[in-house]
Design an enzyme around this catalytic site. Structure first.
Site, PDB file in Angstrom:
ATOM      1  N   HIS A  94     -27.405  95.685 -77.862  1.00  8.52           N
ATOM      2  CA  HIS A  94     -26.875  94.595 -77.574  1.00  8.52           C
ATOM      3  C   HIS A  94     -26.899  94.009 -78.958  1.00  8.52           C
ATOM      4  O   HIS A  94     -27.826  93.939 -79.664  1.00  8.52           O
ATOM      5  CB  HIS A  94     -27.441  93.818 -76.681  1.00  8.52           C
ATOM      6  CG  HIS A  94     -26.288  92.462 -76.466  1.00  8.52           C
ATOM      7  ND1 HIS A  94     -26.309  91.481 -77.289  1.00  8.52           N
ATOM      8  CD2 HIS A  94     -25.593  92.081 -75.448  1.00  8.52           C
ATOM      9  CE1 HIS A  94     -25.272  90.628 -76.837  1.00  8.52           C
ATOM     10  NE2 HIS A  94     -24.935  90.959 -75.651  1.00  8.52           N
ATOM     11  N   LEU A 143     -23.035  98.689 -63.170  1.00  6.64           N
ATOM     12  CA  LEU A 143     -23.550  98.112 -61.359  1.00  6.64           C
ATOM     13  C   LEU A 143     -22.421  99.061 -60.615  1.00  6.64           C
ATOM     14  O   LEU A 143     -23.006  99.686 -59.554  1.00  6.64           O
ATOM     15  CB  LEU A 143     -23.185  96.680 -61.378  1.00  6.64           C
ATOM     16  CG  LEU A 143     -24.325  95.847 -62.334  1.00  6.64           C
ATOM     17  CD1 LEU A 143     -24.074  94.343 -61.961  1.00  6.64           C
ATOM     18  CD2 LEU A 143     -25.770  96.237 -61.836  1.00  6.64           C
ATOM     19  N   GLY A 200     -21.168  91.020 -64.409  1.00  5.65           N
ATOM     20  CA  GLY A 200     -20.754  91.309 -63.155  1.00  5.65           C
ATOM     21  C   GLY A 200     -20.388  92.821 -62.888  1.00  5.65           C
ATOM     22  O   GLY A 200     -20.873  93.247 -63.699  1.00  5.65           O
ATOM     23  N   GLY A 250     -36.410 100.256 -56.657  1.00  8.08           N
ATOM     24  CA  GLY A 250     -35.799  99.208 -55.948  1.00  8.08           C
ATOM     25  C   GLY A 250     -34.928  98.239 -56.722  1.00  8.08           C
ATOM     26  O   GLY A 250     -35.023  97.297 -56.308  1.00  8.08           O
ATOM     27  N   ARG A 286     -18.880  96.239 -80.325  1.00  4.13           N
ATOM     28  CA  ARG A 286     -20.330  95.874 -80.382  1.00  4.13           C
ATOM     29  C   ARG A 286     -21.160  96.765 -80.991  1.00  4.13           C
ATOM     30  O   ARG A 286     -22.142  96.340 -81.510  1.00  4.13           O
ATOM     31  CB  ARG A 286     -20.818  96.355 -78.801  1.00  4.13           C
ATOM     32  CG  ARG A 286     -21.645  95.102 -78.310  1.00  4.13           C
ATOM     33  CD  ARG A 286     -22.043  95.900 -76.852  1.00  4.13           C
ATOM     34  NE  ARG A 286     -21.817  94.651 -75.992  1.00  4.13           N
ATOM     35  CZ  ARG A 286     -22.434  94.435 -74.556  1.00  4.13           C
ATOM     36  NH1 ARG A 286     -22.959  95.760 -74.058  1.00  4.13           N
ATOM     37  NH2 ARG A 286     -22.552  93.298 -73.801  1.00  4.13           N
ATOM     38  N   LEU A 293     -30.705  97.900 -57.959  1.00  5.79           N
ATOM     39  CA  LEU A 293     -29.593  98.131 -57.094  1.00  5.79           C
ATOM     40  C   LEU A 293     -29.226  99.418 -56.515  1.00  5.79           C
ATOM     41  O   LEU A 293     -28.723  99.430 -55.407  1.00  5.79           O
ATOM     42  CB  LEU A 293     -28.324  97.438 -58.003  1.00  5.79           C
ATOM     43  CG  LEU A 293     -26.759  97.951 -57.449  1.00  5.79           C
ATOM     44  CD1 LEU A 293     -26.867  96.706 -56.269  1.00  5.79           C
ATOM     45  CD2 LEU A 293     -25.763  97.340 -58.321  1.00  5.79           C
ATOM     46  N   ALA A 294     -29.439 100.426 -57.221  1.00  7.04           N
ATOM     47  CA  ALA A 294     -29.054 102.057 -56.866  1.00  7.04           C
ATOM     48  C   ALA A 294     -29.907 102.280 -55.794  1.00  7.04           C
ATOM     49  O   ALA A 294     -29.635 102.925 -54.733  1.00  7.04           O
ATOM     50  CB  ALA A 294     -29.429 102.766 -58.024  1.00  7.04           C
ATOM     51  N   ALA A 350     -31.364  92.678 -61.426  1.00  3.09           N
ATOM     52  CA  ALA A 350     -31.483  91.329 -61.110  1.00  3.09           C
ATOM     53  C   ALA A 350     -31.157  90.344 -62.365  1.00  3.09           C
ATOM     54  O   ALA A 350     -30.881  89.342 -62.304  1.00  3.09           O
ATOM     55  CB  ALA A 350     -33.038  91.074 -60.802  1.00  3.09           C
ATOM     56  N   TRP A 351     -30.923  91.167 -63.729  1.00  4.08           N
ATOM     57  CA  TRP A 351     -30.843  90.481 -64.867  1.00  4.08           C
ATOM     58  C   TRP A 351     -29.383  90.496 -65.301  1.00  4.08           C
ATOM     59  O   TRP A 351     -28.973  89.947 -66.356  1.00  4.08           O
ATOM     60  CB  TRP A 351     -31.801  91.040 -65.923  1.00  4.08           C
ATOM     61  CG  TRP A 351     -33.119  90.731 -65.638  1.00  4.08           C
ATOM     62  CD1 TRP A 351     -33.799  90.289 -64.560  1.00  4.08           C
ATOM     63  CD2 TRP A 351     -34.122  90.999 -66.713  1.00  4.08           C
ATOM     64  NE1 TRP A 351     -35.248  90.160 -64.794  1.00  4.08           N
ATOM     65  CE2 TRP A 351     -35.584  90.564 -66.122  1.00  4.08           C
ATOM     66  CE3 TRP A 351     -34.144  91.395 -67.900  1.00  4.08           C
ATOM     67  CZ2 TRP A 351     -36.522  90.781 -66.681  1.00  4.08           C
ATOM     68  CZ3 TRP A 351     -35.642  91.625 -68.726  1.00  4.08           C
ATOM     69  CH2 TRP A 351     -36.648  91.393 -67.886  1.00  4.08           C
TER      70      TRP A 351
HETATM   71  C1  LIG Z   1     -29.864  91.527 -69.495  1.00  4.22           C
HETATM   72  C2  LIG Z   1     -29.009  92.688 -68.666  1.00  4.22           C
HETATM   73  C3  LIG Z   1     -27.812  92.468 -68.436  1.00  4.22           C
HETATM   74  C4  LIG Z   1     -26.939  93.483 -67.806  1.00  4.22           C
HETATM   75  N1  LIG Z   1     -25.716  92.902 -67.421  1.00  4.22           N
HETATM   76  C5  LIG Z   1     -24.955  93.831 -66.808  1.00  4.22           C
HETATM   77  C6  LIG Z   1     -23.601  93.532 -66.074  1.00  4.22           C
HETATM   78  O1  LIG Z   1     -23.055  92.282 -66.207  1.00  4.22           O
HETATM   79  N2  LIG Z   1     -22.846  94.509 -65.621  1.00  4.22           N
HETATM   80  C7  LIG Z   1     -23.442  95.777 -65.520  1.00  4.22           C
HETATM   81  O2  LIG Z   1     -22.540  96.311 -64.790  1.00  4.22           O
HETATM   82  N3  LIG Z   1     -24.465  95.955 -65.867  1.00  4.22           N
HETATM   83  C8  LIG Z   1     -25.370  95.136 -66.626  1.00  4.22           C
HETATM   84  N4  LIG Z   1     -26.622  95.552 -67.016  1.00  4.22           N
HETATM   85  C9  LIG Z   1     -26.684  96.973 -66.903  1.00  4.22           C
HETATM   86  C10 LIG Z   1     -27.262  97.004 -65.466  1.00  4.22           C
HETATM   87  O3  LIG Z   1     -28.155  96.035 -65.042  1.00  4.22           O
HETATM   88  C11 LIG Z   1     -27.931  98.378 -65.116  1.00  4.22           C
HETATM   89  O4  LIG Z   1     -27.666  99.355 -65.534  1.00  4.22           O
HETATM   90  C12 LIG Z   1     -28.431  98.370 -63.465  1.00  4.22           C
HETATM   91  O5  LIG Z   1     -28.897  97.382 -62.929  1.00  4.22           O
HETATM   92  C13 LIG Z   1     -29.340  99.383 -63.355  1.00  4.22           C
HETATM   93  O6  LIG Z   1     -29.588  99.480 -61.933  1.00  4.22           O
HETATM   94  P1  LIG Z   1     -30.763 100.730 -61.528  1.00  4.22           P
HETATM   95  O7  LIG Z   1     -30.943 100.296 -60.058  1.00  4.22           O
HETATM   96  O8  LIG Z   1     -30.189 101.857 -61.818  1.00  4.22           O
HETATM   97  O9  LIG Z   1     -32.123 100.208 -62.265  1.00  4.22           O
HETATM   98  P2  LIG Z   1     -33.166  98.974 -62.019  1.00  4.22           P
HETATM   99  O10 LIG Z   1     -32.271  97.861 -61.624  1.00  4.22           O
HETATM  100  O11 LIG Z   1     -33.484  98.889 -63.482  1.00  4.22           O
HETATM  101  O12 LIG Z   1     -33.939  99.405 -61.131  1.00  4.22           O
HETATM  102  C14 LIG Z   1     -35.115 100.338 -61.454  1.00  4.22           C
HETATM  103  C15 LIG Z   1     -36.115 100.212 -60.447  1.00  4.22           C
HETATM  104  O13 LIG Z   1     -37.004 101.359 -60.603  1.00  4.22           O
HETATM  105  C16 LIG Z   1     -38.395 100.848 -60.706  1.00  4.22           C
HETATM  106  N5  LIG Z   1     -39.198 101.856 -61.362  1.00  4.22           N
HETATM  107  C17 LIG Z   1     -39.029 102.083 -62.643  1.00  4.22           C
HETATM  108  N6  LIG Z   1     -40.081 103.066 -63.017  1.00  4.22           N
HETATM  109  C18 LIG Z   1     -40.462 103.469 -61.489  1.00  4.22           C
HETATM  110  C19 LIG Z   1     -41.563 104.517 -61.336  1.00  4.22           C
HETATM  111  N7  LIG Z   1     -42.200 105.193 -62.069  1.00  4.22           N
HETATM  112  N8  LIG Z   1     -42.082 104.435 -60.289  1.00  4.22           N
HETATM  113  C20 LIG Z   1     -41.440 103.628 -59.186  1.00  4.22           C
HETATM  114  N9  LIG Z   1     -40.615 102.733 -59.365  1.00  4.22           N
HETATM  115  C21 LIG Z   1     -40.188 102.543 -60.677  1.00  4.22           C
HETATM  116  C22 LIG Z   1     -38.287  99.456 -61.023  1.00  4.22           C
HETATM  117  O14 LIG Z   1     -39.392  98.674 -60.858  1.00  4.22           O
HETATM  118  C23 LIG Z   1     -36.959  98.889 -60.579  1.00  4.22           C
HETATM  119  O15 LIG Z   1     -37.330  98.761 -59.014  1.00  4.22           O
HETATM  120  C24 LIG Z   1     -27.378  94.474 -67.732  1.00  4.22           C
HETATM  121  C25 LIG Z   1     -28.731  94.905 -67.877  1.00  4.22           C
HETATM  122  C26 LIG Z   1     -29.317  93.901 -68.601  1.00  4.22           C
HETATM  123  C27 LIG Z   1     -30.896  94.433 -68.937  1.00  4.22           C
END
Ligand SMILES: Cc1cc2nc3c(=O)[nH]c(=O)nc-3n(C[C@H](O)[C@H](O)[C@H](O)COP(=O)(O)OP(=O)(O)OC[C@H]3O[C@@H](n4cnc5c(N)ncnc54)[C@H](O)[C@@H]3O)c2cc1C
Length: 532
Positions: free
Chosen positions: A242, A388, A58, A22, A288, A24-25, A53-54
């Site tokens: 990082h 993102l 942008g 849950g 980096r 962004l993707a 969320a972290w």
């Molecule tokens: C501190 C920080 C700053 C960042 N800043 C940027 C930025 O400014 N710009 C940018 O483009 N990117 C940034 N990134 C990278 C970016 O945030 C991530 O690559 C992106 O948010 C990933 O989105 P996602 O939906 O794939 O994963 P996530 O947002 O990590 O969501 C994963 C979801 O899967 C769930 N999950 C995991 N395993 C399981 C399981 N086995 N069963 C059920 N649920 C599960 C988690 O609880 C969560 O709900 C940053 C990352 C970090 C850590």
């Protein structure tokens, strides 16, 4: 557990599309699938336990008057060190503006100028101003708040929070559902969710390493599950670090933002020596991965690494960098007068489950989006703020693809009790995971070598033999794929640096594609060598 407890009052749908995760993707894909019924299974309450969320910076999108898709693609190719899939990068970049408009429609309050136009900022390695932000560094939080609110108002989306998916169920060529464990993975009950389409959106791998900026849930379970079900994994060796996480024993580690170095802060060791000047002409402002290696080398040599902001920022620190200031003060360090101890931290995984332009994996019935994937758009190194963007572009493509392939919902099933098992429970604090994270940081981290990687692969195999728990197996499988990819790639490129092969090699100018069987073969060869 009564199956009815999975049925929220408001949800009226049919359970044949399951989204794992849950962040962004996952949320964006669910919204794009509406009004088609979907179930989201998320390990933590949505908005928590997700890197999304972290995010501080942008989202990148070529929308400013001087910018073009060509320029954004060129910057993406440059960052990716020669192995970006250009076709995929073009899809991502050209659909960026439309997805930003979608986010605006879902209510994301992106920053605007006085005329009401989107305010676009510049970031390192971007040739134009193209980052949409919210209140400076609040993008991730604001995007997630808006999407969560939209999801909660969408009756076709059922959200089951605290469900940790442990297994992708495979029947022949197809993934036919998932098995999850409720109560944040602490329940003895396992629940089977049959599905015609499973979309894996489970995020990154940071917690395979001792030091990371990622939340706990980002421990690589998705890649491991998919590999164990037979999916092809691409580019697992490419991990982005990082360079300046604050080294105060916090897990996850808080970031000392790159803006501090941009404002003139120096990196010094415990003897006060400004070591980056010995390594790169740009000193602290080198790329980096170069700064990460410089910091890592000082830490490994026992000299420590510190970010000295006392002269460059000094008394302005609390006003200019309140978040970093608060983290330091809480650890007893006053950055106005004292250097901040720093260490490189795992930040992003470029590798993951191989997907095509529609988000399809190599197994029928399984799609994937976000950081768990390797679409090829990042190559060997991610351009800042493209992750993102990648998440929303490919999540939307998946929704279209599923709607085209499976026009009618069919399965009408609420999840079945899949029996009890003690095979859990808290793996997060287990000695085995602690050992794994140490091994990964020591040998599969910023600086790698054949010998270190061989040691890591043998240790990973031993940990796998000693621990039969399914969730741990998912995690250790991902570690094995990263270590194997790094062992096989005898060159240095992007996020992957080998001390025994320090240059890029022309014959390695291609992506890595690995199955679990390929990785097992490397493990077997190394075990034989050790035994001989
Ligand atoms: C501190 C920080 C700053 C960042 N800043 C940027 C930025 O400014 N710009 C940018 O483009 N990117 C940034 N990134 C990278 C970016 O945030 C991530 O690559 C992106 O948010 C990933 O989105 P996602 O939906 O794939 O994963 P996530 O947002 O990590 O969501 C994963 C979801 O899967 C769930 N999950 C995991 N395993 C399981 C399981 N086995 N069963 C059920 N649920 C599960 C988690 O609880 C969560 O709900 C940053 C990352 C970090 C850590």
């Amino acid at each position: 557990m009564p199956i009815d407890s999975f049925r929220p009052q408001s949800w009226n749908g049919i359970d044949d599309i399951v989204i794992v995760g849950g962040g962004l993707a996952g949320l964006f894909c669910a919204l794009k699938l509406a009004p088609r019924p979907v179930t989201i299974l998320a390990a933590a309450p949505i908005g928590q336990g997700a890197s999304s969320a972290w995010a501080q910076g942008g989202i990148a999108a070529a929308m400013s008057p001087g910018d073009t898709f060509e320029k954004h693609v060129a910057d993406t190719l440059e960052a990716g060190a020669g192995i970006v899939d250009e076709k995929m990068a073009r899809f991502m970049v050209s659909e960026g503006p439309a997805r930003i408009h979608d986010l605006l429609e879902y209510g994301v309050p992106f920053d605007r100028d006085l005329e009401g136009k989107l305010l676009l900022s510049r970031e390192a390695a971007h040739s134009e101003r193209r980052i949409v932000r919210v209140k400076g560094d609040m993008a991730g939080k604001a995007i997630m708040e808006a999407l969560i609110s939209a999801v909660r108002k969408t009756p076709s989306i059922r959200v089951l929070e605290g469900y940790v998916v442990e297994e992708l169920v495979r029947e022949g060529r197809f993934i036919s559902g998932v098995v999850a464990r409720p109560d944040a993975g602490q329940s003895k009950n396992r629940v089977h969710f049959p599905a015609r389409a499973v979309v894996l959106c489970s995020g990154g791998v940071g917690h395979l390493y001792a030091v990371t900026t990622n939340p706990w849930e980002a421990c690589g379970q998705g890649v491991g599950m998919a590999a164990r079900a037979g999916a092809i994994i691409a580019d697992p060796e490419f991990v982005q670090f990082h360079p300046t996480a604050i080294n105060i024993g916090r897990d996850p580690a808080p970031l000392a933002t790159e803006a501090l170095r941009g404002d003139g802060a120096h990196l010094i060791n415990s003897a006060g020596h400004r070591f980056m000047l010995d390594i790169h002409e740009d000193g602290e402002l080198a790329p980096r991965d170069v700064v990460s290696r410089g910091v890592f080398a000082e830490v490994q040599a026992g000299r420590g690494a510190f970010l000295d902001c006392t002269k460059a920022v000094g008394a302005h620190f609390p006003d200019m960098f309140p978040t970093v200031y608060a983290s330091c003060i809480a650890a007893g360090i006053d950055p106005v007068t004292q250097p901040i101890p720093v260490v490189p931290a795992v930040h992003y995984h470029m590798g993951g489950v191989l997907t095509d332009a529609e988000g399809r994996t190599s197994i029928d019935g399984l799609w994937a989006a976000g950081e768990v994937t390797s679409t090829g758009v990042h190559g060997a190194n991610r351009l800042a703020s493209n992750s993102l963007l990648e998440a929303v572009v490919f999540a939307a493509r998946i929704a279209e693809n599923i709607k085209g392939m499976l026009p009618e919902p069919k399965i009408n099933d609420w999840g079945k009790n899949a029996g009890e098992s003690d095979d859990l429970v808290t793996i997060e604090d287990s000695p085995a995971l602690k050992r794994l994270r140490r091994v990964m940081s020591d040998h599969v981290g910023v600086i790698r070598s054949r010998e270190g990687l061989a040691t890591a692969i043998r240790e990973i195999a031993a940990l796998e033999r000693e621990n039969s728990r399914m969730r741990f197996h998912n995690i250790v499988t991902t570690a094995k794929l990263i270590a194997t990819g790094a062992y096989l790639r005898e060159e240095s490129r992007g996020g992957h640096f080998r001390s025994d092969f320090t240059e890029q090699k022309a014959d390695w100018k291609h992506r890595t594609f690995l199955t679990l069987a390929d990785a097992e073969k490397v493990v077997a060869d190394l075990s034989e060598t050790a035994a001989a």
